[in-house]
Design a protein around this motif. Structure first.
Motif, PDB file in Angstrom:
ATOM      1  N   ILE A  25      48.298   4.246  58.795  1.00 22.80           N
ATOM      2  CA  ILE A  25      47.752   3.623  60.152  1.00 22.80           C
ATOM      3  C   ILE A  25      47.323   2.146  59.917  1.00 22.80           C
ATOM      4  N   TRP A  37      33.616   5.824  60.423  1.00 21.06           N
ATOM      5  CA  TRP A  37      34.030   6.199  61.827  1.00 21.06           C
ATOM      6  C   TRP A  37      32.991   6.089  62.545  1.00 21.06           C
ATOM      7  N   LEU A  42      37.844   3.557  63.641  1.00 25.16           N
ATOM      8  CA  LEU A  42      37.639   3.446  62.226  1.00 25.16           C
ATOM      9  C   LEU A  42      37.283   2.162  62.054  1.00 25.16           C
ATOM     10  N   GLY A 281      37.798  11.025  63.207  1.00 26.32           N
ATOM     11  CA  GLY A 281      38.616  11.529  64.275  1.00 26.32           C
ATOM     12  C   GLY A 281      37.871  12.583  65.340  1.00 26.32           C
ATOM     13  N   ASP A 286      39.009  14.909  59.938  1.00 24.13           N
ATOM     14  CA  ASP A 286      40.122  14.503  59.692  1.00 24.13           C
ATOM     15  C   ASP A 286      39.678  13.375  58.357  1.00 24.13           C
ATOM     16  N   PHE A 288      40.116   9.687  56.376  1.00 25.14           N
ATOM     17  CA  PHE A 288      40.837   8.287  56.380  1.00 25.14           C
ATOM     18  C   PHE A 288      40.447   7.603  55.149  1.00 25.14           C
ATOM     19  N   TRP A 297      45.853   8.243  57.171  1.00 28.40           N
ATOM     20  CA  TRP A 297      45.097   9.193  58.065  1.00 28.40           C
ATOM     21  C   TRP A 297      45.810  10.619  57.550  1.00 28.40           C
ATOM     22  N   ARG A 299      45.298  14.690  58.053  1.00 23.50           N
ATOM     23  CA  ARG A 299      44.765  15.544  59.288  1.00 23.50           C
ATOM     24  C   ARG A 299      44.052  16.904  58.353  1.00 23.50           C
TER      25      ARG A 299
END
Length: 316
Positions: A25, A37, A42, A281, A286, A288, A297, A299
């Motif tokens: 990302i 986050w 983020l 997220g 999620d 990061f 990123w 999931r």
């Protein structure tokens, strides 16, 4: 075909969506660190570029703070405010607004009248105490901070109480780095990355520490300190402990997921050295990951967001 996941236990697929490759990302940074986050955003640091970045789903990463003073680790306090370690400022600060330099509050910048080395990573306990590591990476060269001699002469782990009192709670580390509490806060995990000298000296000397230690916590005191796990390849930098007590730690080949016995359940494989990880997220589950010049990123496979928030999000 690229292999992004390596599973050693069936439970790993219950936590990570192994059918969806990691998504890059952000890229084009120098060395990313300190993901956190906050408010559907983020935030992360590009240390050598001396800037804080931000990313939101559907948008490109952009500069949030053009002068971060070589900030490294970030976390959230019990009020949801960002707490950051500045290599350049040689201090730990709180930002009421992460993008407003006027909202800065000093937490610590000295110990026994001497400047800190270069605070690296930080975690806040539920009682409001702030725990941080203080290796010399920010004063070793001009890549991650400003060259200087250590005034303390050693690398400590510190605890700061809400009234501002600072105590050295661990004094026998080579280069203390990432740290995180167990879910019940009865234990504190602390990385020692002594096997690597820093960004300007990337060679790894495995005769030096490259492990995570675990301590028993009693108020603002630590005891024990056994080696929990050695990380190879690479060294443990930043990491998180989720609400199930699993440790997600950085390594040279990606992120290693460890159970409470130190056994590796699986790996998130990435093409470059990783430095840190946070959870976030929409569901809070999620992952990061800051990795060299990029942010990835990953999931989660959890589908029940309400359950996930109570069982899987990271402890702060």
């Amino acid at each position: 075909m690229d292999v992004f996941f390596e599973s050693f236990d069936a439970s790993f697929a219950d936590m990570v969506d192994i059918n969806r490759p990691p998504e890059r990302i952000a890229r084009g940074c120098t060395w990313t660190e300190g993901p956190v986050w906050l408010n559907d955003t983020l935030y992360f640091n590009d240390i050598p570029a001396k800037r804080m970045m931000k990313w939101r789903a559907g948008q490109q990463a952009q500069v949030a703070l053009p002068n971060s003073e070589f900030a490294n680790g970030n976390t959230l306090d019990i009020g949801g405010h960002m707490v950051s370690c500045e290599h350049g400022g040689r201090r730990v600060i709180r930002r009421r607004d992460p993008e407003d330099v006027k909202s800065v509050e000093l937490i610590a910048d000295s110990y026994q009248g001497k400047k800190l080395n270069s605070p690296n990573d930080v975690v806040v306990k539920s009682d409001g105490t702030v725990w941080f590591t203080d290796p010399p990476y920010g004063i070793n060269s001009d890549i991650e901070g400003y060259p200087a001699e250590s005034e303390i002469g050693s690398c400590y782990v510190f605890c700061v109480t809400p009234d501002g009192a600072i105590t050295a709670v661990a004094t026998d580390f080579d280069k203390p780095n990432g740290l995180a509490f167990s879910p019940d806060e009865s234990q504190l995990y602390i990385a020692d990355s002594g096997a690597i000298r820093g960004a300007s000296f990337p060679e790894i000397d495995y005769t030096l520490p490259h492990h995570i230690r675990v301590f028993d916590v009693n108020g603002t005191s630590l005891s024990g300190g056994r080696v929990f796990v050695e990380i190879m390849p690479g060294v443990p930098d930043g990491f998180r402990v989720d609400h199930e007590g699993l440790i997600w730690t950085s390594a040279l080949d990606g992120i290693h997921c460890l159970d409470t016995a130190g056994q590796c359940l699986g790996k998130i494989k990435l093409p470059a050295q990783t430095s840190n990880i946070c959870f976030g997220g929409a569901s809070g589950t999620d992952m990061f990951i800051t990795s060299s010049d990029s942010v990835w990123w990953v999931r989660s496979s959890r589908t029940d967001a309400a359950q996930a928030r109570t069982s899987f999000t990271q402890t702060q």
